[in-house]
Scaffold this active site. Structure first.
Site, short mmCIF file in Angstrom:
data_model
loop_
_atom_site.label_atom_id
_atom_site.label_comp_id
_atom_site.label_asym_id
_atom_site.label_seq_id
_atom_site.Cartn_x
_atom_site.Cartn_y
_atom_site.Cartn_z
N TRP A 177 -9.02 1.64 2.60
CA TRP A 177 -7.99 2.43 3.27
C TRP A 177 -8.63 3.69 3.82
O TRP A 177 -9.36 4.38 3.10
CB TRP A 177 -6.84 2.83 2.32
CG TRP A 177 -5.93 3.80 3.02
CD1 TRP A 177 -5.01 3.50 3.97
CD2 TRP A 177 -5.91 5.24 2.89
NE1 TRP A 177 -4.42 4.64 4.44
CE2 TRP A 177 -4.95 5.73 3.80
CE3 TRP A 177 -6.61 6.15 2.11
CZ2 TRP A 177 -4.66 7.09 3.94
CZ3 TRP A 177 -6.33 7.51 2.24
CH2 TRP A 177 -5.36 7.96 3.15
N GLU A 187 -5.87 -2.00 3.90
CA GLU A 187 -4.53 -1.45 3.70
C GLU A 187 -4.08 -0.72 4.98
O GLU A 187 -4.79 0.14 5.48
CB GLU A 187 -4.56 -0.47 2.52
CG GLU A 187 -3.22 0.21 2.23
CD GLU A 187 -3.30 1.19 1.05
OE1 GLU A 187 -4.42 1.51 0.61
OE2 GLU A 187 -2.24 1.63 0.59
N LYS A 209 -1.22 1.61 7.32
CA LYS A 209 -0.37 2.78 7.07
C LYS A 209 0.33 3.17 8.37
O LYS A 209 -0.20 2.92 9.46
CB LYS A 209 -1.22 3.94 6.56
CG LYS A 209 -0.40 5.14 6.13
CD LYS A 209 -1.12 5.99 5.10
CE LYS A 209 -0.31 7.21 4.76
NZ LYS A 209 -0.77 7.92 3.59
N ASP A 228 1.11 -1.54 1.09
CA ASP A 228 1.60 -0.45 0.22
C ASP A 228 3.01 -0.15 0.69
O ASP A 228 3.23 0.13 1.88
CB ASP A 228 0.66 0.76 0.40
CG ASP A 228 1.08 1.99 -0.40
OD1 ASP A 228 2.28 2.34 -0.38
OD2 ASP A 228 0.20 2.62 -1.01
N HIS A 281 4.07 2.62 3.10
CA HIS A 281 3.36 2.73 4.38
C HIS A 281 4.08 2.11 5.56
O HIS A 281 3.45 1.70 6.53
CB HIS A 281 1.97 2.11 4.25
CG HIS A 281 1.06 2.92 3.38
ND1 HIS A 281 -0.29 2.71 3.31
CD2 HIS A 281 1.31 3.97 2.57
CE1 HIS A 281 -0.83 3.57 2.47
NE2 HIS A 281 0.13 4.35 2.00
N HIS A 315 0.11 -2.51 -3.11
CA HIS A 315 0.21 -1.22 -3.79
C HIS A 315 1.68 -0.96 -4.00
O HIS A 315 2.44 -0.88 -3.03
CB HIS A 315 -0.38 -0.09 -2.93
CG HIS A 315 -1.86 0.07 -3.10
ND1 HIS A 315 -2.60 1.02 -2.44
CD2 HIS A 315 -2.74 -0.60 -3.89
CE1 HIS A 315 -3.86 0.94 -2.81
NE2 HIS A 315 -3.98 -0.05 -3.68
N ASP A 350 5.70 8.77 2.85
CA ASP A 350 4.81 8.17 1.86
C ASP A 350 4.53 9.18 0.75
O ASP A 350 3.40 9.61 0.54
CB ASP A 350 3.51 7.76 2.56
CG ASP A 350 2.53 7.08 1.64
OD1 ASP A 350 2.98 6.39 0.71
OD2 ASP A 350 1.32 7.24 1.84
N ASP A 387 4.65 8.99 -2.46
CA ASP A 387 4.01 8.51 -3.69
C ASP A 387 4.65 9.03 -4.96
O ASP A 387 3.97 9.49 -5.88
CB ASP A 387 2.49 8.81 -3.65
CG ASP A 387 1.77 7.85 -2.72
OD1 ASP A 387 1.74 6.65 -3.02
OD2 ASP A 387 1.26 8.31 -1.67
N ASP A 390 0.24 2.52 -7.17
CA ASP A 390 -0.40 3.58 -6.38
C ASP A 390 0.60 4.70 -6.12
O ASP A 390 1.40 4.61 -5.19
CB ASP A 390 -0.93 3.01 -5.06
CG ASP A 390 -1.60 4.09 -4.21
OD1 ASP A 390 -2.01 5.12 -4.78
OD2 ASP A 390 -1.71 3.91 -2.99
C1 RNT Z 1 -2.95 6.31 0.88
C2 RNT Z 1 -3.09 4.93 0.36
C3 RNT Z 1 -4.23 4.71 -0.59
C4 RNT Z 1 -4.39 5.84 -1.59
C5 RNT Z 1 -5.42 5.60 -2.66
C6 RNT Z 1 -5.72 6.83 -3.41
O1 RNT Z 1 -1.81 6.49 1.60
O2 RNT Z 1 -1.91 4.51 -0.24
O3 RNT Z 1 -4.11 3.50 -1.19
O4 RNT Z 1 -3.17 6.13 -2.20
O5 RNT Z 1 -6.52 5.04 -2.10
ZN ZN Z 2 -1.94 2.66 -1.28
#
Ligand code: RNT
Ligand code: ZN
Length: 417
Positions: free
Chosen positions: A182, A223, A225, A258, A261, A285, A293, A295, A325
């Site tokens: 990523w 990955e 985004k 993810d 994303h 993820h 995003d 998290d 994640d």
């Molecule tokens: C970032 C991605 C990625 C990170 C990690 C730390 O938006 O989700 O996967 O969260 O690599």
């Molecule tokens: Zn991620």
């Protein structure tokens, strides 16, 4: 010894055609990767200074781990309070330098020996991530897609080094290593060239993937985004980009989704069955975005349940690599790990205890009225009693007494850091 509540629940589920004993047994063997970066706000050990490159942690809760020993101890505490099978997820910036620092393009397996020991002692496999952020060679917000070949080459070498380290992890643990690429590569404002960076990104990823490895052991992923902080206008690794590169390199690369994303009304639960029609294996993820995003810690919300349901309903437990994640720095970080992990275990348990075959039959018979009735009915099945039994069999608390342990750990250890 199982409780009366569990025995009653088991009968109720059986009347819906669900075998809870089989569900419990299955759940005990589904690996879910635990991300080391929740423990120190995505800090790592190879640099000082802030997290940069499109992602951000917010909050300053006291007691953050600052050394490998602390991070491992905190993870151990978290893992001991979670039922189920765990895998360790490490980022390259968590290299442990025992005989001198090297930069990311020169990383070697030996820099992760301690993580291998940690994982092996606990019977865990390891997933890995090259770190394309928080580094001075991330220039102008770009790494693998930078117009300057010197910048790209540094990061390509980093990616290749990480492939070799992933192979080492897989060989040491005997468990395949998912290696996720990523980058936050993108632009804050409207670019004049959208294709150029993507062509360079593609070429760089393909160069990384040209490093020799055994695809049975190492599972490189890309990955996607939608946007990152500071790069809101354009992301090189968009959804179409990441999916296409995985599709074009199917013999050595998987797509990774993810669920933070995508645009807020898109759901990964619906994308899982779409990708499973085309890819032998996919990676996830699991996170929780609020408005962006962000998290946040995974909780047992509708989309988390739906993601777990799709993996189970598609019979894809052995085709889906699941990783958590998220990173919340505003609360006790160990509790954050535990709540997220336990929530996804609950989601998986609920998915495994849902009368999926009966519901599918109703759909296939176009019996949509009854399907709605039964789907609503299934929501009230006595999952709690099964969860309690599952935790008991895994040797962890089913109730919040695990939190008492975290409060003690905070008082004895975290507060003294
Ligand atoms: C970032 C991605 C990625 C990170 C990690 C730390 O938006 O989700 O996967 O969260 O690599
Ligand atoms: Zn991620």
């Amino acid at each position: 010894m199982s409780t009366k509540a569990f025995e009653l629940a088991k009968e109720t589920f059986a009347s819906f055609g669900v075998d809870v004993e089989a569900a419990i047994e299955k759940l005990q063997n589904i690996p879910v990767a635990v991300h080391c970066w929740q423990g120190d706000d995505v800090g790592g050990f190879d640099h000082e200074g802030a997290l940069t490159g499109g992602i951000q942690t917010t909050g300053n809760y006291p007691g953050k781990a600052t050394t490998p020993e602390q991070l491992m101890a905190d993870m151990d505490k978290a893992l001991s309070l979670c039922p189920g099978k765990k895998k360790l997820n490490v980022h390259a910036c968590y290299a442990i330098f025992e005989d001198g620092f090297v930069d990311r393009d020169k990383l070697e397996p030996k820099h992760f020996k301690k993580w291998v020991e940690f994982a092996k002692e606990r019977g865990m496999g390891i997933d890995f991530n090259p770190t394309f952020f928080s580094h001075p060679m991330q220039k102008d917000g770009l790494t693998l897609s930078h117009p300057d070949k010197e910048v790209r080459d540094f990061w390509i070498e980093h990616g290749k080094a990480c492939i070799r380290i992933s192979q080492y992890f897989a060989e040491e643990t005997g468990i395949p290593c998912v290696m996720n690429i990523w980058t936050g590569d993108g632009f804050k404002d409207i670019p004049a060239d959208r294709m150029g960076p993507r062509m360079r990104y593609r070429d760089s990823i393909e160069q990384i993937l040209s490093e020799p490895f055994d695809f049975a052991k190492v599972k490189p992923c890309v990955e996607s985004k939608v946007f990152g902080i500071g790069v809101e206008a354009y992301t090189a690794g968009s959804a179409e980009f990441a999916l296409s590169i995985a599709a074009m390199n199917k013999d050595r690369c998987l797509p990774l989704m993810d669920n933070g994303h995508y645009h807020p009304t898109e759901v990964v639960s619906d994308k899982i069955p779409a990708l499973l029609c085309f890819f032998d294996e996919i990676a996830l993820h699991v996170t929780r975005g609020i408005r962006w995003d962000s998290d946040h810690v995974v909780v047992l919300d509708d989309e988390t349940k739906e993601i777990a349901k799709e993996i189970v309903r598609c019979n894809a437990l052995d085709r889906t690599y699941i990783a958590l994640d998220y990173f919340d720095a505003s609360i006790n970080r160990i509790s954050a790990w535990v709540v997220g992990f336990r929530s996804f275990q609950k989601a998986l348990l609920m998915a495994l205890c849902t009368p999926n075959a009966a519901l599918k039959k109703l759909q296939d018979e176009s019996n949509f009225t009854e399907l709605m009735v039964m789907q609503e009915e299934a929501k009230m099945l006595p999952f709690g009693a099964v969860w309690a039994e599952y935790c008991e069999r895994c040797g962890v608390a089913a109730d919040t007494s695990w939190f008492t342990e975290i409060k003690e750990y905070e008082k004895e250890i975290l507060s003294k850091r």
